[in-house]
Structures are given as structure tokens and as C-alpha cells.
Design a protein around this motif. Structure first.
Motif, PDB file in Angstrom:
ATOM      1  N   GLY A  49      24.663  39.189  36.331  1.00  0.00           N
ATOM      2  CA  GLY A  49      26.220  38.679  36.081  1.00  0.00           C
ATOM      3  C   GLY A  49      27.223  39.733  36.205  1.00  0.00           C
ATOM      4  N   ASP A  50      26.920  40.924  35.913  1.00  0.00           N
ATOM      5  CA  ASP A  50      28.164  42.050  36.028  1.00  0.00           C
ATOM      6  C   ASP A  50      28.158  42.184  37.774  1.00  0.00           C
ATOM      7  OD1 ASP A  50      29.103  42.983  33.668  1.00  0.00           O
ATOM      8  OD2 ASP A  50      27.616  44.412  33.291  1.00  0.00           O
ATOM      9  N   ARG A  93      30.331  39.559  38.983  1.00  0.00           N
ATOM     10  CA  ARG A  93      32.031  39.805  38.397  1.00  0.00           C
ATOM     11  C   ARG A  93      32.491  40.915  39.215  1.00  0.00           C
ATOM     12  NH1 ARG A  93      33.030  36.319  34.854  1.00  0.00           N
ATOM     13  NH2 ARG A  93      31.194  35.416  33.636  1.00  0.00           N
ATOM     14  N   LYS A 132      33.253  39.611  42.559  1.00  0.00           N
ATOM     15  CA  LYS A 132      34.383  38.854  42.576  1.00  0.00           C
ATOM     16  C   LYS A 132      35.865  39.647  42.436  1.00  0.00           C
ATOM     17  CE  LYS A 132      36.489  35.467  39.440  1.00  0.00           C
ATOM     18  NZ  LYS A 132      36.941  34.234  40.232  1.00  0.00           N
ATOM     19  N   SER A 133      35.680  40.428  41.479  1.00  0.00           N
ATOM     20  CA  SER A 133      37.177  41.443  41.216  1.00  0.00           C
ATOM     21  C   SER A 133      37.361  42.145  42.390  1.00  0.00           C
ATOM     22  CB  SER A 133      36.802  42.023  40.107  1.00  0.00           C
ATOM     23  OG  SER A 133      36.592  41.458  38.929  1.00  0.00           O
ATOM     24  N   GLU A 136      38.625  39.701  44.962  1.00  0.00           N
ATOM     25  CA  GLU A 136      39.845  38.910  44.915  1.00  0.00           C
ATOM     26  C   GLU A 136      40.847  39.875  44.412  1.00  0.00           C
ATOM     27  OE1 GLU A 136      38.439  34.918  42.777  1.00  0.00           O
ATOM     28  OE2 GLU A 136      39.206  36.557  41.590  1.00  0.00           O
ATOM     29  N   THR A 137      40.671  41.235  43.958  1.00  0.00           N
ATOM     30  CA  THR A 137      42.006  42.219  43.655  1.00  0.00           C
ATOM     31  C   THR A 137      41.934  43.536  44.195  1.00  0.00           C
ATOM     32  OG1 THR A 137      40.690  43.121  41.590  1.00  0.00           O
ATOM     33  CG2 THR A 137      41.732  41.179  41.362  1.00  0.00           C
ATOM     34  N   GLY A 138      40.746  43.841  45.009  1.00  0.00           N
ATOM     35  CA  GLY A 138      40.536  45.262  45.712  1.00  0.00           C
ATOM     36  C   GLY A 138      40.322  46.204  44.622  1.00  0.00           C
ATOM     37  N   GLU A 139      39.825  45.891  43.413  1.00  0.00           N
ATOM     38  CA  GLU A 139      39.439  46.773  42.258  1.00  0.00           C
ATOM     39  C   GLU A 139      38.409  46.098  41.317  1.00  0.00           C
ATOM     40  OE1 GLU A 139      43.480  48.026  41.098  1.00  0.00           O
ATOM     41  OE2 GLU A 139      42.703  47.454  39.017  1.00  0.00           O
ATOM     42  N   ILE A 140      37.522  47.209  40.796  1.00  0.00           N
ATOM     43  CA  ILE A 140      36.849  46.650  39.699  1.00  0.00           C
ATOM     44  C   ILE A 140      37.618  47.073  38.412  1.00  0.00           C
ATOM     45  CG2 ILE A 140      34.394  46.877  38.684  1.00  0.00           C
ATOM     46  CD1 ILE A 140      33.586  47.245  41.976  1.00  0.00           C
TER      47      ILE A 140
END
Lengths: 245, 389
Positions: A216-217, A220, A223-224, A227-231
């Protein structure tokens, strides 16, 4: 850490209960090797828990500590658990095309960040990587993986090479999501015990814990990052407690 | 730096903590110029919501000046004076792109731990519980703000800090609650609660074209604020036992077209919540907290709208049949501040929205514990305590 503080919740007591059940039902008989794996897993959970510094993290640390303690306290090795394996799969939808996501996954440096909550990964070439999971006491669990199948826009599949401390294989499958939603991504991890004899208890523990905490982590984080270029992270988050994050 | 920290139930202390630093590329570091208390803080201070850890820096309604910017920050610049919504949003995920910012998929570092509580995880909130991300809050000298280009809104020249501060949370929450009501000419809107959020919901209802606004609370000084600053008609539910009958008569037997619940978790800080502060019993809290919402459900006209801003846990005896048979539309959310802030700043510049009257009391950060004690007990007519770190 105080188990009695208001840190519990469905999220974590579920994990703790799963582990507790595992421990009580757990095969009364375990080989040396199984004990070693249990110790390592307990250590992994403890490490993950401490690194997270969150309510789940606390429960996880306690659960991991309990697992370690149980094994360390066990006086004599007993034999005879059934062969068992742990396999988990989870899905997430990411707002990027399947081709992009496949390219990201195969891009150097991506996998180490996605799995950074769990393992330290060194990519030796495009298809091979070395995984290390640190556990307390300076110990670690490691393996090498080889990508065995890679189809752009569809999937990446890898497996550990002979000699792995915890043999495993995994795959990341991609399929288009409806409308403007991007791509549905399924991550599947499969752990095989050393020598083919992972104890039932450990497998059950893995089944209860791995989906949420590893798969799960990881999804995520993937995905992050895509989509955003960072975690999102709490690293170096100011607080009035000694920083362990 | 100095920061106000949660150290346990009813135990706040000002501590020296490490300064925040840029961690991710879209971060900025803010020097906090103003930060304020929110009724929802009282919930974890009293120990009713889980997943706080001793040492957590609290506070989620704030403004400040940008001190440092991460390498990928494009719009925000060092020296900018900005106001920031309390929920962190990435701007890139499906939810953000559909203006549902508080439901952001990419900002909660503890998403996997929160998900089992709600089915799916929400975005993170500054200075709140670890289930909501665990980011350090704003009752501090400095603060790290992730995804700054999405969350930081430059304050136009000529607006004072206290005119802008509440555009971080109370105003966008209230405005969203009124926006949910889809107000048409002639509409009457009833608002339960005259704390910061309730007052902002009332003012927003007028801004969005409501004919009349009716406010329900029990504190005379807050009801006076609703009348004097906003022009609401008021009902003191302690002096008026049958609120439903009064609303019925005030609306010609139709009922309000929309009802906004701005009590909920804020009940501890404003209005009816005072009773619960005394009770200190979770069961009683759950039972009593339902009353304002149930009253709103009964009061709303057939086919009307129920807009829920109050924060609730799991409620028993929820009258779903009343909603169903009356064909009520229910709308609710944590604030989607990034969607509303440009509009709110415009209203502020035009002089149509000035929430500075909410700042009834000022404190230095060092007085944090005392400020929260006053805020919790509603001493001296306090509506909001404002810190200037």
C-alpha cells in the motif's frame, strides 16, 4: 512508548491483532531457519514502526517488538510448520498514462525512491537491483532481483536470484482507467520462505502486514512521485521529541 | 525555534524545537506572522481524537512571510506575504483537479494508516493528528509548507494581517458551507453555531445572495456579533426552548431553504459545546453533539439543503429517514480552501469581507497554554485567540 496512550485505532489494532493471533496460533514448532526469519521480520516491523513515528508506527513497533521478543524468549526450537507462502496484491489509480508509468518504473532511481520506506535499493543495471532491508542490531536482510519480463504500458515482473535471504518475486501491472482517471496499477509481491519452509505463523504475519505497510505504501509513494514529483514525508518535521524520523 | 506543543491530554507547553527546513522540492519555509486557535484543536487537547504524539506542534489557521523556497517552487517568492489553507493539497491529483482539495491523494504521509478509518485517506491538515498527516503546525515561529505553489496565496497590498488571517480556515470553510447551499434569490439560510466558522458561513450566505440569515447559538456576545457585523437574525436556544417552532414561524411555515451545521467538533469551542466541556464524557458528547444536527435536519424545508461543516465521528440515532422522506440534499467536506481563496481575497479587497472582528484576544506564543484555556472555557467573550509569534 506507552501502549495505553490514545494512539490505537482500527488501523493499527487490526495489525496488532493479526500479529497477536499469529503468535498464539502460530505453529508451536519452528525450525531454526523459521526462527531466524521471524526474528528478522520482527526487526523489520520494529524498524519500520520506529521510522514512521505515527500512531500506526507505534503499534507496529510494538508488534514488531513482540514478535522479536517471542522469538528471543523461546527456549528451544521446535520443528514442523507447514510450508507456506505470502502473496499480496493491491491496486491504485494514478493520473498518468500506462506508458509513462512503465517508463518511470524502469527509469534509474525511481524504484529506490518508491521502495525507500522499506528497502535500500541499489540498481546495478537496468534489469538488476540489490535490495537491503536493515533490522536492529546492525543486521540486514538482502537479495538481488532480476527483471524477467517488461512490456511497455503493460507490466514489469521481477524475481529474486538464488541466494536471497527471503526469496520473492513481484510484478507491477498496468491497465487504463476509465475516463480521465489515468491508469490502474496493481502491485503484487510474493514472498517465499528460505529453503521453501517459511512457517505458517510468519506467512500469516506477512499476509496481515505486507498489504498495508509495504504494498500500500509503495503504491502511494509511486503515485505521489509520478503525479507530483515528490513523496509526502515527515522527515525533519519539527517536534519537541527526539527526532527518529 | 519556539513552538506550542501538545504534550498530552490538557497539557500544552511552549517548547524549543528544531527549525523546519526544505525537505521536498515544492516546499517553502514560512515565518509565521499570525496564527489562531480553532475549536477543532480542543478535540485533541481534550483527548477525544486519537493519534497525537507528545511533542507535536499544533495550529492550522495562519499566515506568514516566505523565508525560503524549494528548488521546484515556481510562483511563490522569498518575501511574499501569504495566507495558506489548513489542508495541504498537491494540485495534481484527480481530486485537486476537480477542486476537491481537502481530499487530495498525495499529501498525507500517513495515508495508509488513515485509510481504514474512512475507507479512503484524505489530504493532510497542518498541526493536527497523525491520521491527518502529522505535519508540524503554525503555532510556531517558522513552518514548512509543502506544495507551496498550490497552498500559498499572496496577500494583496492594503489588507491588514487580521483581515487576512481567517481566510486560512474559518472563512473558506464557512464560504464553502454557504456555496453548498446553492443559494437562490429569496432563500433563507439558518446557521447553527456562531463561532468563527458559523459567523463566516452567515456572512458568506449573504455574499452569495441569501435573502435572510438566521443564526442559532447560546452565547449572547456571539449572537450580538452575528447581528452587528453580519445582519443575521438570531435565536438563543437557551432562552427559546422550541427552536423548530420559532424557525417555522420565522419562515412562514416553510422552513429554511438551507441549514448549515457549524457546530460539530467546533462545539467544544463555540456555542452548544460549552455544555459538553462540562460533561467530559464521551458518550454524553456523542449524544449531545447530535442534537444540533438533528435539529437542522428537522428544520430544513422539503427538498432543501443540509450543509454540514461540523466535524463528527460516528453518530448513533441519525435520522436518515427524515432526510430521505423530505428529499433533502446533504453536502459536506473539510474545507477546499485552495478553491475559495482567490474569491475570498477579492471580497476582502472590495471591503465585502472583513473577519478581523473574530480576533477578540491577542497573545504572545509564550502565553499559548493560557490562551487555549481561555478559549476552551469561553472566558471574557473570547471568539478567537490570535498569536503573533
Amino acid at each position: 512508548m506507552d501502549a495505553g496512550s490514545p494512539l490505537g485505532g482500527p488501523a493499527t489494532s487490526g495489525i496488532a491483532d493479526a500479529l497477536k493471533g499469529t503468535l498464539s496460533r502460530g505453529a508451536g514448532k519452528a525450525s531454526q531457519e523459521q526462527r531466524r526469519v521471524t526474528l528478522i521480520l520482527g526487526g523489520v516491523l520494529l524498524t519500520l514502526g520506529l521510522r514512521r513515528i505515527s500512531f500506526g508506527g507505534v503499534a507496529l513497533a510494538l508488534a514488531g517488538g513482540a514478535l522479536l521478543y517471542r522469538e528471543l524468549a523461546r527456549r528451544s526450537g521446535q520443528a514442523g510448520a507447514e510450508t507456506n507462502m505470502a502473496e499480496v496484491a493491491r491496486s491504485i489509480t494514478i493520473g498518468k498514462s500506462a506508458d509513462e508509468l512503465h517508463r518511470f518504473w524502469r527509469e534509474g532511481g525511481y524504484l529506490p525512491r518508491v521502495m525507500g520506506h522499506f528497502a535500500e535499493i541499489t540498481e546495478t543495471d537496468m534489469d538488476q537491483a540489490h535490495w537491503t532491508v536493515r533490522v536492529p542490531g546492525g543486521r540486514s536482510l538482502s537479495w538481488d532481483t532480476q527483471v524477467v519480463e517488461s512490456r511497455p504500458g503493460e507490466l514489469v515482473r521481477w524475481q529474486s536470484l538464488p541466494g536471497a535471504d527471503l526469496p520473492n518475486w513481484g510484478e507491477m501491472r498496468l491497465r487504463p482507467a476509465p475516463g480521465d482517471r489515468g491508469t490502474e496499477v496493481t502491485l503484487r509481491l510474493h514472498f517465499q520462505p528460505p529453503g521453501g519452509t517459511l512457517g505458517a505463523a510468519v506467512a500469516r504475519a506477512l499476509n496481515g502486514l505486507v498489504p498495508s505497510l509495504l504494498v500500500g505504501d509503495a503504491l502511494r509513494r509511486f503515485k505521489s512521485l509520478a503525479e507530483t514529483g515528490e513523496i509526502p514525508t515527515l522527515d525533519r518535521n519539527p517536534s519537541a521529541r527526539a527526532s527518529t524520523a | 525555534m519556539r513552538a506550542l506543543c501538545w504534550e498530552g491530554v490538557n497539557d500544552l507547553r511552549v517548547q524549543t524545537v528544531p527549525d523546519p527546513v526544505i525537505v521536498n522540492p515544492h516546499d517553502v519555509i514560512l515565518r509565521i506572522t499570525m496564527s489562531t486557535t480553532c475549536g477543532s484543536d480542543l478535540h485533541f487537547i481534550d483527548g477525544y481524537v486519537p493519534s497525537m504524539l507528545p511533542g507535536d506542534v499544533i495550529g492550522h489557521e495562519f499566515m506568514g512571510v516566505v523565508e525560503d523556497v524549494g528548488p521546484e517552487v515556481k510562483k511563490v517568492k522569498k518575501g511574499d506575504r501569504v495566507v495558506v489553507p489548513s489542508f495541504v493539497a498537491c494540485g495534481d491529483c484527480w481530486y485537486c483537479q476537480h477542486d476537491l482539495y481537502s481530499l487530495c491523494d498525495n499529501t498525507n504521509p500517513n495515508a495508509e494508516l488513515q485509510a481504514p478509518l474512512l475507507g479512503y485517506p484524505t489530504g493532510a491538515c497542518f498541526g493536527y493528528t497523525h491520521a491527518f498527516g502529522g505535519y508540524a503546525g503554525s503555532h510556531a515561529q517558522y513552518m514548512r509548507v509543502p506544495h507551496a505553489d498550490v497552498g500559498c496565496f499572496q496577500v494583496p497590498e492594503g489588507l491588514r494581517d487580521e483581515q487576512v488571517l481567517f481566510l486560512s480556515d474559518a472563512a473558506p470553510t464557512g464560504y464553502m458551507g454557504a456555496d453548498f447551499c446553492d443559494i437562490k434569490p429569496g432563500d433563507i439560510v439558518a446557521v447553527w453555531g456562531c463561532g468563527g466558522v458559523g459567523l463566516m458561513a452567515q456572512q458568506s450566505a449573504f455574499l452569495l445572495g441569501a435573502e435572510r440569515v438566521i443564526a442559532i447559538d447560546r452565547f449572547p456576545e456571539r449572537l450580538k456579533m452575528a447581528r452587528d457585523h453580519i445582519g443575521s437574525e438570531t435565536i438563543n436556544y437557551v432562552e427559546t426552548p422550541d427552536v423548530l417552532a420559532v424557525l417555522h414561524e420565522m419562515t412562514g411555515g416553510r422552513g429554511p431553504d438551507a441549514c448549515i451545521d457549524a457546530v460539530g467538533m467546533e462545539a467544544y469551542g463555540t456555542g452548544p459545546g460549552y455544555l459538553y466541556d462540562k460533561a467530559k464524557q464521551t458518550l454524553r458528547l456523542v449524544t449531545d453533539r447530535g442534537q444540533a444536527l438533528r435539529q437542522a435536519i428537522m428544520a430544513v424545508r422539503k427538498g432543501g439543503t443540509l450543509s454540514i461543516l461540523g466535524v463528527y465521528g460516528v453518530m448513533d440515532k441519525f435520522p436518515i429517514g427524515v432526510l430521505m422522506n423530505k428529499g433533502v440534499t446533504v453536502r459536506t467536506a473539510q474545507q477546499h480552501g485552495q478553491h475559495y481563496l482567490p474569491r475570498l481575497l477579492e471580497h476582502a479587497v472590495k471591503g465585502e469581507l472583513d473577519p478581523s472582528y473574530l480576533a477578540t484576544h491577542r497573545f504572545s506564543l509564550e502565553d499559548g497554554p493560557r490562551a487555549y484555556a481561555m478559549f476552551k472555557n469561553k472566558e471574557d467573550g473570547i471568539v478567537r485567540a490570535v498569536f503573533t509569534p
